[in-house]
Scaffold this motif. Structure first.
Motif, PDB file in Angstrom:
ATOM      1  N   LYS A  46       0.854  -1.184   0.000  1.00 27.27           N
ATOM      2  CA  LYS A  46       0.000   0.000   0.000  1.00 27.27           C
ATOM      3  C   LYS A  46       0.883   1.225   0.000  1.00 27.27           C
ATOM      4  N   MET A  47       0.785   2.028  -1.074  1.00 20.69           N
ATOM      5  CA  MET A  47       1.628   3.215  -1.137  1.00 20.69           C
ATOM      6  C   MET A  47       0.805   4.491  -1.158  1.00 20.69           C
ATOM      7  N   LEU A  48      -0.268   4.552  -1.964  1.00 24.36           N
ATOM      8  CA  LEU A  48      -1.063   5.770  -2.035  1.00 24.36           C
ATOM      9  C   LEU A  48      -1.881   5.934  -0.754  1.00 24.36           C
ATOM     10  N   VAL A  49      -1.871   7.135  -0.211  1.00 18.30           N
ATOM     11  CA  VAL A  49      -2.618   7.426   1.001  1.00 18.30           C
ATOM     12  C   VAL A  49      -4.110   7.458   0.676  1.00 18.30           C
ATOM     13  N   ASP A  50      -4.929   6.944   1.609  1.00 16.50           N
ATOM     14  CA  ASP A  50      -6.380   6.993   1.407  1.00 16.50           C
ATOM     15  C   ASP A  50      -6.838   8.427   1.200  1.00 16.50           C
ATOM     16  N   SER A  51      -7.706   8.624   0.221  1.00 18.37           N
ATOM     17  CA  SER A  51      -8.229   9.962  -0.054  1.00 18.37           C
ATOM     18  C   SER A  51      -9.587   9.836  -0.698  1.00 18.37           C
ATOM     19  N   ASP A  52     -10.255  10.984  -0.850  1.00 15.29           N
ATOM     20  CA  ASP A  52     -11.543  10.973  -1.547  1.00 15.29           C
ATOM     21  C   ASP A  52     -11.377  10.523  -2.991  1.00 15.29           C
ATOM     22  N   GLU A  53     -10.177  10.787  -3.574  1.00 17.05           N
ATOM     23  CA  GLU A  53      -9.965  10.457  -4.982  1.00 17.05           C
ATOM     24  C   GLU A  53      -9.879   8.953  -5.209  1.00 17.05           C
ATOM     25  N   ASN A  54      -9.188   8.222  -4.302  1.00 13.28           N
ATOM     26  CA  ASN A  54      -9.064   6.789  -4.541  1.00 13.28           C
ATOM     27  C   ASN A  54     -10.079   5.970  -3.755  1.00 13.28           C
ATOM     28  N   HIS A  55     -10.966   6.635  -3.007  1.00 17.83           N
ATOM     29  CA  HIS A  55     -12.073   5.975  -2.315  1.00 17.83           C
ATOM     30  C   HIS A  55     -11.580   4.908  -1.328  1.00 17.83           C
ATOM     31  N   GLY A  56     -10.317   4.993  -0.922  1.00 19.74           N
ATOM     32  CA  GLY A  56      -9.777   3.998  -0.020  1.00 19.74           C
ATOM     33  C   GLY A  56      -9.533   2.645  -0.657  1.00 19.74           C
ATOM     34  N   VAL A  57      -9.615   2.552  -1.983  1.00 24.91           N
ATOM     35  CA  VAL A  57      -9.427   1.283  -2.686  1.00 24.91           C
ATOM     36  C   VAL A  57      -7.928   0.995  -2.819  1.00 24.91           C
ATOM     37  N   LEU A  58      -7.550  -0.262  -2.654  1.00 19.80           N
ATOM     38  CA  LEU A  58      -6.141  -0.652  -2.716  1.00 19.80           C
ATOM     39  C   LEU A  58      -5.724  -1.003  -4.134  1.00 19.80           C
ATOM     40  N   ASP A  59      -4.439  -0.795  -4.424  1.00 17.73           N
ATOM     41  CA  ASP A  59      -3.862  -1.188  -5.712  1.00 17.73           C
ATOM     42  C   ASP A  59      -3.598  -2.688  -5.722  1.00 17.73           C
ATOM     43  N   TRP A  60      -3.739  -3.296  -6.899  1.00 11.60           N
ATOM     44  CA  TRP A  60      -3.393  -4.707  -7.081  1.00 11.60           C
ATOM     45  C   TRP A  60      -1.901  -4.788  -7.372  1.00 11.60           C
ATOM     46  N   ARG A  61      -1.093  -4.586  -6.339  1.00 19.17           N
ATOM     47  CA  ARG A  61       0.346  -4.455  -6.537  1.00 19.17           C
ATOM     48  C   ARG A  61       1.079  -4.655  -5.224  1.00 19.17           C
ATOM     49  N   ASP A  62       2.219  -5.323  -5.296  1.00 23.44           N
ATOM     50  CA  ASP A  62       3.215  -5.302  -4.236  1.00 23.44           C
ATOM     51  C   ASP A  62       4.413  -4.506  -4.739  1.00 23.44           C
ATOM     52  N   TYR A  63       5.255  -4.055  -3.840  1.00 24.51           N
ATOM     53  CA  TYR A  63       6.395  -3.247  -4.272  1.00 24.51           C
ATOM     54  C   TYR A  63       7.529  -3.337  -3.265  1.00 24.51           C
ATOM     55  N   PHE A  64       8.702  -2.915  -3.699  1.00 23.50           N
ATOM     56  CA  PHE A  64       9.827  -2.677  -2.790  1.00 23.50           C
ATOM     57  C   PHE A  64      10.343  -1.281  -3.089  1.00 23.50           C
ATOM     58  N   ASP A  65      10.331  -0.438  -2.075  1.00 17.55           N
ATOM     59  CA  ASP A  65      10.770   0.944  -2.235  1.00 17.55           C
ATOM     60  C   ASP A  65      12.148   1.115  -1.607  1.00 17.55           C
ATOM     61  N   HIS A  66      13.076   1.712  -2.361  1.00 18.15           N
ATOM     62  CA  HIS A  66      14.451   1.913  -1.913  1.00 18.15           C
ATOM     63  C   HIS A  66      14.724   3.411  -1.787  1.00 18.15           C
ATOM     64  N   HIS A  67      15.354   3.829  -0.727  1.00 22.89           N
ATOM     65  CA  HIS A  67      15.832   5.202  -0.573  1.00 22.89           C
ATOM     66  C   HIS A  67      17.267   5.229  -1.086  1.00 22.89           C
ATOM     67  N   THR A  68      17.517   5.957  -2.179  1.00 25.03           N
ATOM     68  CA  THR A  68      18.796   5.833  -2.872  1.00 25.03           C
ATOM     69  C   THR A  68      19.623   7.120  -2.939  1.00 25.03           C
ATOM     70  N   LEU A  69      18.998   8.270  -2.992  1.00 25.83           N
ATOM     71  CA  LEU A  69      19.728   9.544  -3.023  1.00 25.83           C
ATOM     72  C   LEU A  69      18.991  10.572  -2.174  1.00 25.83           C
ATOM     73  N   PRO A  70      19.775  11.489  -1.553  1.00 26.51           N
ATOM     74  CA  PRO A  70      21.239  11.577  -1.538  1.00 26.51           C
ATOM     75  C   PRO A  70      21.875  10.366  -0.860  1.00 26.51           C
ATOM     76  N   LEU A  71      23.180  10.241  -1.019  1.00 26.67           N
ATOM     77  CA  LEU A  71      23.860   9.048  -0.521  1.00 26.67           C
ATOM     78  C   LEU A  71      23.689   8.858   0.979  1.00 26.67           C
ATOM     79  N   SER A  72      23.411   9.935   1.701  1.00 31.38           N
ATOM     80  CA  SER A  72      23.198   9.817   3.146  1.00 31.38           C
ATOM     81  C   SER A  72      21.954   9.000   3.470  1.00 31.38           C
TER      82      SER A  72
END
Length: 285
Positions: free
Chosen positions: A121-147
């Motif tokens: 779940k990445m998108l925050v619940d809002s009136d626009e997405n009606h609280g509906v979930l995406d059919w998706r899994d993901y891996f999010d990486h923090h890559t820049l800045p190098l810190s």
């Protein structure tokens, strides 16, 4: 960290369970469903531009694409094709070959849209997405800045995963800055204009996994949205699905294995609007 038995259900696990119907929290309202023609896919507006960065009149082509589409694909972009292939391979290996108990070692908080790690779940619940979930899994990486970059937070499987993501991050950084320079020049501005306005680059790399869906006409892998950063750079696999909005119509972005998709994000659009009106004002004086 999550543990097995957590109430957070991964989309991949739902797909592998072999159910004939998707859970109700993934069902889009009728107006947002992919086969709904009310939003209209246009058959006559042309295709998302493909621009050869090694060709002629690149500035003019990029300028037109930004103005008319806000999106384009680039070839001869300088990123090794081998690296694009490797990035796709390590992402698919993590999702398809790594056991769930190992994937959950990297699980991120389901309550934070900016958390690094394995999530659904990445998108925050809002009136626009009606609280509906995406059919998706993901891996999010923090890559820049190098810190922000800490490869120990990333998967250990396959063995070259962390090396490939780090190399991919560096190459995307170079390309993003090159593109910002070309976009600036397309407006008759110094090549450094957008880069200076954007400032220090904050980069996240997200690997998305879209499992087979038993009712694809009711779901979306990723709901309509805009990105808040400067540029979004995407590589696709051979499966189509990505679409961009132009003149109230959705247009598919044809997967090209050697191309990189460029989406002009919110921050750059705001800066470009400011530059455009500043040029108009100066031309009137």
């Amino acid at each position: 960290m999550e543990v097995e038995g957590s109430p957070v259900m991964r989309v991949q696990s739902i797909a592998q369970a072999g159910k004939s119907e998707v859970p109700p929290q993934y069902i889009q309202p009728p107006s947002d469903r992919p086969n709904n023609n009310a939003g209209g896919k246009s058959g006559g507006g042309g295709d998302v531009p493909v621009i050869d960065l090694g060709g002629d009149s690149v500035r003019e082509a990029v300028g037109r694409a930004c103005r008319d589409w806000g999106a384009f694909q680039v070839t001869n972009h300088g990123v090794p094709i081998r690296l694009l292939d490797d990035m796709r391979k390590v992402g698919m290996s993590f999702f398809n070959e790594c056991p769930m108990k190992d994937k959950l070692m990297y699980a991120c908080s389901p309550d934070s849209a900016a958390a690094e790690g394995y999530g659904s779940k990445m998108l925050v619940d809002s009136d626009e997405n009606h609280g509906v979930l995406d059919w998706r899994d993901y891996f999010d990486h923090h890559t820049l800045p190098l810190s922000r970059r800490n490869p120990s937070n990333w998967p250990h499987y396959p063995p070259n995963y962390r090396e490939v993501v780090s190399q991919f991050s560096d190459e995307m950084n170079v390309l993003a800055q090159k593109l910002l320079g070309i976009i600036s020049e397309s407006l008759g501005l110094p090549s450094s204009c957008l880069k200076d306005a954007v400032g220090e680059f904050y980069q996240n790399i997200t690997v998305s996994y879209y499992p087979p869906c038993p009712q694809p006409d009711l779901t979306l892998g990723l709901q309509s949205h805009s990105d808040f950063g400067a540029l979004t750079l995407l590589i696709q696999d051979q499966v189509s699905g990505l679409e961009v909005l132009k003149d109230s119509h959705w247009y598919p972005v044809q997967p090209l294995p050697e191309a990189i998709v460029v989406l002009v994000s919110d921050q750059t659009e705001v800066i470009l609007l400011y530059c455009y009106f500043a040029l108009q004002r100066d031309n009137c004086h």
